[in-house]
Design an enzyme around this catalytic site. Structure first.
Site, PDB file in Angstrom:
ATOM      1  N   GLY A   1    -149.011 -40.952  54.347  1.00  0.00           N
ATOM      2  CA  GLY A   1    -150.349 -41.820  54.960  1.00  0.00           C
ATOM      3  C   GLY A   1    -151.558 -41.259  54.534  1.00  0.00           C
TER       4      GLY A   1
ATOM      5  N   GLY B   1    -111.812 -72.921   1.690  1.00  0.00           N
ATOM      6  CA  GLY B   1    -110.551 -73.476   1.391  1.00  0.00           C
ATOM      7  C   GLY B   1    -109.265 -72.973   2.457  1.00  0.00           C
TER       8      GLY B   1
ATOM      9  N   LYS C   1    -110.273 -73.066   7.903  1.00  0.00           N
ATOM     10  CA  LYS C   1    -111.217 -72.780   9.072  1.00  0.00           C
ATOM     11  C   LYS C   1    -111.621 -74.038   9.831  1.00  0.00           C
ATOM     12  CE  LYS C   1    -114.481 -70.485   6.790  1.00  0.00           C
ATOM     13  NZ  LYS C   1    -113.741 -70.560   5.482  1.00  0.00           N
TER      14      LYS C   1
ATOM     15  N   SER D   1    -118.108 -65.479   5.931  1.00  0.00           N
ATOM     16  CA  SER D   1    -118.395 -64.257   6.261  1.00  0.00           C
ATOM     17  C   SER D   1    -117.394 -63.243   5.639  1.00  0.00           C
ATOM     18  CB  SER D   1    -118.809 -63.936   7.613  1.00  0.00           C
ATOM     19  OG  SER D   1    -117.665 -64.393   8.442  1.00  0.00           O
TER      20      SER D   1
END
Lengths: 266, 610
Positions: free
Chosen positions: B14, B459, B462, B530
């Site tokens: 306070g 090829g 996918k 990838s």
């Protein structure tokens, strides 16, 4: 977890923080109950090892039983013990008859400063507690001292969430206080629970016992019949006398401890 | 039963001179907690200095404090009621000593916020209120002191209550009670005051004994920050304190951010009575794990399913106590549990005057005693939690030079940005938080966002498998989207060519888009050659390990050539080179050119579970 478990866990955390942060770390061991509890806590923190030296600042005025207990315990625990005295002051005849504040400053404060400098300690662990007296109640857990061991109590660092002061100027050192939050009764209840060996002087003989240990000329035993730990715990629960009432330096003048501690006293 | 007694830490805060130290001195005196002679000693001292006796002198132990009549540093004192033990923390009310106030308050579980009935709410009353909210202290009691100066008026109490609640509620502080007292005259301290018969709540002591303790920290998620690793003997012990949760011997654990998993073999001990198989929040322990790999201080051990957040950028609320301002683009040290890392403030979002709640000026940075909302970047990935969820791993301090100069709590980071290293070339941006979380979406859609990453040579089939899988999941009622890398080259990636450098960028874009889709709750199917391990690891890192599912479509050179005689090759010559991953992945073997894509797709359905 009960009350003592909490205290113990916090102290162990602090000890490990100190060990991690300070390459050159030592622990002050006065042979009294508090620093002997601290020694026990170190054993726990490091799983039976004590990975730093223990320092006893010997004023050569200590009660003989303390020295005997010190050497026996050091051997038992296999401690790396450094015993240091301010030889120069002693050679010049320093003693309590020069005034208690003068003597304390020379044999304890200066003795400690000498050994700190000699071993270039960055961290010193001390067993002080907040409830002992006013200036200690204002301490931090990690408390910086300058190269002359002086304490600037007017500008203490914030200490929150157990993030302690670990960055400081080279040449300064940090006093680490792992049992700052314990009180006298906690210490005794812990000694009882852990069965920690202690110097005999605390237990009453012929109606007297020491409640706080220091130098022989300046420490007086209190009236007591408490001859074992249980009786001491019972006595403490009912007493209204302060713990350090038998310590002469505290009573010397107003703010005596604040002045001593500002200069580097424990 | 001696040691099972409970301790509660309460801080008294306070504005300066509103009577904090007096209240505590009075509490100690009225509960008979002072050692013999303490009062006499203080009376003697006051007499020597020619001053009137003050209860505050019992706490203001420093000579300077007694001379100036103000509290400079925080003190902790203990006393007991029949019910339990208390540690009462006295905090200075003077603005200059705010850092000491914070040191005191940070150790408390509950707070008494003192207001002078006569003077009313002042600058530090508000600032301290703000600090309590930042420290996460919820059990706040407003003590209205010096009621004797306002004739013990109920109206005055109600007025203060209305005014202060308006301010505090705005900070999400809801005081549990307003307690009227006169510390100096001992009214409403131990017993209910006869001077205030209208007061329905009890005396301070009565109310203190009703404050509930924080519990159940051991039931929260496990957080065991590594403090140190010891090798004093033939044991290799990972030491630390459990901040939350519980661990058991045999538990599988995750070490973050290094992402290693192992099992707890045993809990180390020195004294026989400390032997245990379980340890929980608050305990300082040492564990021995089954796999010995390099562990660093600052890493956090958790259970696998409830890990902390990993990131290098986050938003936080900070309060500054430093002598020099907190500024952008300067290097500081951040300490969060046992982790120490270099950090900088990249954005200041808002500076708040903690006393008026007015917005401050940004130009000079964050000044001493300011509170601010900032975005912080750490030099490396760290682990943390949002403060609202787990306090102990959600807060940090900032070290400027040798000094701890600021404290902060982590307000959070948007779900879509979690658990990855964030990089940005933009300045003055902050991750923004919204109201719908990943978890909310998962619950609403009844599915979890996933990325099924189909990798394999050109090829290998996918695309055929991807379109069948998309159809099947769609027919099952799932939200699913096939992110075709070739199609992206007509839009998002129209600027890219078939070079090694652009292939890397293409992977990055697919992964970023897939991550956003997954975060939206969608199951994403990606087809991407990838062929290099590092590209897939890169994608996995962007997408997040828990979301990423890698499927290797394996086909011989022969099969690939038969299926794709023309050949579209993303990165030049090494058409039939493929580096296998060194972590387990789902594999599909395409045994001949005329394979059944429908059947292959069916075997992938299980990947969306778990």
């Amino acid at each position: 977890m009960d009350h003592l478990d909490h205290l113990e866990a916090q102290s162990i955390f602090i000890l490990r923080e100190a060990y991690k942060h300070f390459g050159k770390l030592g622990m002050l061991w006065s042979v009294g109950k508090d620093s002997t509890v601290l020694l026990w806590l170190a054993k726990k923190a490091f799983f039976g090892h004590c990975p730093f030296p223990f320092i006893h600042v010997d004023t050569k005025y200590k009660i003989p039983e303390m020295i005997e207990f010190r050497d026996r315990t050091a051997k038992e625990y296999n401690l790396d013990l450094i015993v240091h005295s301010n030889e120069e002051a002693l050679a010049n005849g320093m003693g309590p008859e020069h005034g208690r504040m003068v003597c304390c400053k020379a044999l304890k404060t200066e003795g400690l400063t000498q050994v700190t400098k000699k071993y270039e300690f960055e961290g010193l662990i001390l067993g002080i507690r907040r409830d002992e007296e006013g200036s200690r109640s204002k301490e931090r857990i990690f408390s910086e001292r300058n190269s002359e061991s002086e304490w600037d109590y007017t500008d203490q660092p914030p200490e929150l969430w157990d993030q302690f002061k670990t960055d400081f100027k080279k040449g300064n050192h940090i006093r680490v206080h792992p049992i700052l939050h314990w009180n006298e009764l906690d210490i005794w209840e812990y000694i009882k629970r852990e069965n920690i060996p202690l110097v005999d002087l605390y237990f009453a003989k012929d109606g007297k016992r020491y409640r706080s240990l220091g130098c022989a000329p300046c420490t007086t035993p209190i009236e007591s019949t408490a001859s074992n730990i249980d009786e001491i715990i019972e006595e403490l629960k009912n007493t209204k006398q302060s713990e350090r009432s038998g310590r002469a330096q505290d009573q010397e003048m107003a703010h005596a401890m604040q002045k001593l501690r500002k200069d580097g006293y424990m | 039963m001696e040691n099972s007694r409970e301790t509660l830490n309460i801080v008294v805060v306070g504005h300066v001179d509103h009577g904090k130290s007096t209240l505590i001195g009075r509490l100690l005196f009225d509960t008979d907690s002072l050692p013999e002679g303490a009062i006499d000693k203080v009376k003697q001292l006051a007499k020597e200095k020619g001053k009137a006796f003050e209860y505050a002198y019992l706490l203001d132990a420093f000579e300077e404090e007694q001379e100036q009549g103000i509290t400079i540093d925080t003190t902790q004192l203990q006393f007991s009621t029949e019910k339990r033990d208390y540690v009462i923390i006295d905090a200075p009310g003077h603005k200059e000593f705010l850092k000491n106030m914070i040191s005191g308050a940070a150790n408390a579980e509950a707070a008494f916020l003192l207001v002078d009935a006569n003077e009313g709410i002042q600058e530090q009353s508000r600032r301290h209120g703000y600090i309590l909210s930042l420290l996460g202290i919820k059990k706040v009691y407003v003590i209205v002191n010096k009621m004797d100066l306002v004739d013990y008026s109920e109206d005055r109490l109600n007025q203060i209550k209305t005014d202060f609640n308006e301010f505090l509620n705005n900070l999400n502080i809801y005081p549990i009670d307003y307690i009227p007292i006169s510390a100096y005259f001992g009214e409403n301290i131990v017993k209910k005051s006869k001077k205030m018969p209208w007061n329905r709540s009890g005396s301070i002591i009565e109310i203190m004994d009703t404050i509930p303790k924080d519990k159940d920290l051991e039931k929260k998620p496990l957080r065991f920050p590594i403090q140190d690793v010891y090798k004093f003997d033939d044991r290799r012990i990972i030491a630390g304190r459990i901040e939350s949760g519980t661990l058991n011997v045999g538990d599988e654990i995750l070490i973050s951010p290094s992402n290693k998993t192992t099992k707890i073999k045993s809990i180390a001990y020195w004294s026989d009575k400390d032997q245990r198989n379980e340890a929980s929040a608050g305990m300082s322990v040492g564990i021995i794990v089954e796999d010995e790999f390099f562990n660093k201080r600052g890493e956090i051990i958790s259970h696998i399913e409830d890990a902390p957040i990993k990131s290098n950028i986050f938003n936080a609320n900070v309060f500054w106590m430093g002598k020099t301002n907190l500024v952008k683009n300067k290097k500081y040290k951040l300490k969060l549990s046992t982790k120490e890392v270099e950090c900088e403030v990249i954005t200041i979002n808002k500076i708040i005057d903690a006393s008026t709640l007015a917005q401050g000026d940004f130009a000079e940075g964050i000044k001493k005693n300011d509170v601010a909302e900032v975005t912080i970047r750490t030099k490396e990935m760290i682990c943390f939690d949002e403060f609202a969820n787990l306090q102990t791993t959600g807060r940090f301090v900032i070290v400027d030079g040798f000094d701890v100069s600021g404290g902060g709590i982590i307000s959070g980071i948007e779900d879509s940005l979690k658990n990855r290293e964030l990089v940005t070339n933009s300045t003055n941006i902050a991750p923004r938080k919204r109201l719908v979380s990943t978890k909310d979406r998962e619950k609403s859609y009844g599915q979890k966002g996933r990325v099924i990453w189909l990798t394999g040579l050109s090829g290998s089939g996918k695309n055929e498998i991807a379109i069948k899988l998309e159809k099947k999941l769609f027919d099952f009622g799932k939200k699913v989207y096939y992110l075709d890398s070739t199609n992206l080259r007509f839009g998002l990636s129209s600027d890219l060519e078939f070079s090694a450098k652009d292939a890397h960028e293409q992977t990055r874009r697919i992964a970023e888009v897939a991550r956003l889709f997954a975060d939206s709750g969608t199951i994403v199917i990606v087809s991407s050659v990838s062929r290099y391990r590092k590209d897939r690891e890169f994608a996995k890192e962007i997408i997040g390990e828990s979301v990423y599912r890698e499927v290797f479509i394996e086909a011989t050179e022969d099969v690939c050539k038969k299926r794709n005689p023309g050949g579209i090759y993303e990165d030049g010559d090494e058409n039939f080179y493929y580096e296998k991953s060194d972590y387990p992945v789902f594999s599909l073997f395409i045994e001949d050119a005329e394979f059944n894509a429908d059947k292959k797709a069916l075997s992938l359905i299980e990947l969306i579970r778990g």
